[in-house]
Design a protein around this motif. Structure first.
Motif, short mmCIF file in Angstrom:
data_model
loop_
_atom_site.label_atom_id
_atom_site.label_comp_id
_atom_site.label_asym_id
_atom_site.label_seq_id
_atom_site.Cartn_x
_atom_site.Cartn_y
_atom_site.Cartn_z
N ARG A 179 -4.39 14.96 -0.79
CA ARG A 179 -4.77 15.44 0.52
C ARG A 179 -5.33 14.27 1.34
N GLN A 180 -5.41 14.47 2.64
CA GLN A 180 -5.84 13.42 3.55
C GLN A 180 -7.26 12.95 3.26
N GLU A 181 -8.15 13.89 2.95
CA GLU A 181 -9.55 13.51 2.75
C GLU A 181 -9.84 13.03 1.32
N ASP A 182 -8.87 13.13 0.41
CA ASP A 182 -9.11 12.72 -0.97
C ASP A 182 -9.01 11.21 -1.17
N VAL A 183 -8.19 10.54 -0.40
CA VAL A 183 -8.01 9.10 -0.57
C VAL A 183 -8.20 8.40 0.77
N ASP A 184 -8.66 7.16 0.71
CA ASP A 184 -8.80 6.39 1.96
C ASP A 184 -7.52 5.60 2.21
N ALA A 185 -7.52 4.80 3.24
CA ALA A 185 -6.29 4.10 3.68
C ALA A 185 -5.80 3.09 2.64
N ILE A 186 -6.71 2.35 2.03
CA ILE A 186 -6.30 1.34 1.04
C ILE A 186 -5.68 2.01 -0.19
N GLU A 187 -6.29 3.08 -0.65
CA GLU A 187 -5.73 3.79 -1.79
C GLU A 187 -4.38 4.41 -1.46
N ARG A 188 -4.24 4.95 -0.24
CA ARG A 188 -2.97 5.56 0.17
C ARG A 188 -1.86 4.50 0.23
N ILE A 189 -2.19 3.30 0.69
CA ILE A 189 -1.21 2.21 0.72
C ILE A 189 -0.81 1.83 -0.70
N ALA A 190 -1.79 1.72 -1.59
CA ALA A 190 -1.49 1.36 -2.98
C ALA A 190 -0.65 2.43 -3.66
N PHE A 191 -1.03 3.69 -3.49
CA PHE A 191 -0.23 4.77 -4.07
C PHE A 191 1.15 4.83 -3.43
N GLY A 192 1.24 4.57 -2.14
CA GLY A 192 2.53 4.59 -1.46
C GLY A 192 3.48 3.55 -2.00
N ILE A 193 2.97 2.35 -2.25
CA ILE A 193 3.81 1.28 -2.82
C ILE A 193 4.24 1.65 -4.23
N ALA A 194 3.30 2.16 -5.02
CA ALA A 194 3.64 2.54 -6.40
C ALA A 194 4.67 3.67 -6.43
N PHE A 195 4.44 4.70 -5.60
CA PHE A 195 5.39 5.81 -5.57
C PHE A 195 6.76 5.37 -5.07
N ALA A 196 6.79 4.49 -4.08
CA ALA A 196 8.07 4.03 -3.53
C ALA A 196 8.84 3.16 -4.52
N LEU A 197 8.13 2.52 -5.44
CA LEU A 197 8.82 1.72 -6.45
C LEU A 197 9.32 2.56 -7.61
N PHE A 198 8.51 3.48 -8.11
CA PHE A 198 8.82 4.13 -9.38
C PHE A 198 9.58 5.44 -9.25
N ILE A 199 9.24 6.29 -8.34
CA ILE A 199 9.89 7.60 -8.28
C ILE A 199 11.37 7.50 -7.90
N PRO A 200 11.75 6.75 -6.85
CA PRO A 200 13.20 6.61 -6.59
C PRO A 200 13.94 5.89 -7.72
N ALA A 201 13.29 4.94 -8.37
CA ALA A 201 13.95 4.24 -9.48
C ALA A 201 14.25 5.19 -10.62
N ILE A 202 13.34 6.09 -10.92
CA ILE A 202 13.56 7.06 -11.98
C ILE A 202 14.68 8.03 -11.60
N ILE A 203 14.72 8.44 -10.34
CA ILE A 203 15.77 9.35 -9.89
C ILE A 203 17.14 8.68 -9.93
N VAL A 204 17.21 7.43 -9.48
CA VAL A 204 18.49 6.70 -9.51
C VAL A 204 18.94 6.48 -10.95
N LEU A 205 18.01 6.16 -11.83
CA LEU A 205 18.34 5.98 -13.24
C LEU A 205 18.86 7.27 -13.85
N PHE A 206 18.21 8.39 -13.53
CA PHE A 206 18.68 9.69 -14.02
C PHE A 206 20.08 10.00 -13.49
#
Length: 87
Positions: free
Chosen positions: A17-44
């Motif tokens: 949710r918006q209030e659970d994480v601040d901007a730095i954490e959202r950027i870090a999670f965004g980079i991690a999610f953008a790297l790993f989730i599409p890679a797993i889907i493409v691999l599948f």
């Protein structure tokens, strides 16, 4: 690059949710999610469905994940949890 950033940001909206994480954490999670989730889907898709790995497939996966996660975060989460503040 913009599709990469949009995909990671929209996936972070689904998981946090918006209030659970601040901007730095959202950027870090965004980079991690953008790297790993599409890679797993493409691999599948490559291993299970025998769809060949091409740059077009990667673009389609990123675009589909962005659209689906934005729609989920804006429509489904707001209806299920109306007390969540609108961004």
């Amino acid at each position: 690059l913009i599709l990469f950033i949009a995909c990671g940001y929209s996936l972070s909206l689904v998981f946090f949710r918006q209030e659970d994480v601040d901007a730095i954490e959202r950027i870090a999670f965004g980079i991690a999610f953008a790297l790993f989730i599409p890679a797993i889907i493409v691999l599948f898709l490559n291993l299970a469905a025998r769809i060949p790995f091409t740059p077009l497939l990667v673009y389609i996966v990123y675009a589909a994940l962005t659209v689906i996660s934005l729609a989920y975060s804006k429509l489904v989460l707001k209806q299920r949890f109306p007390f969540i503040e609108k961004a």
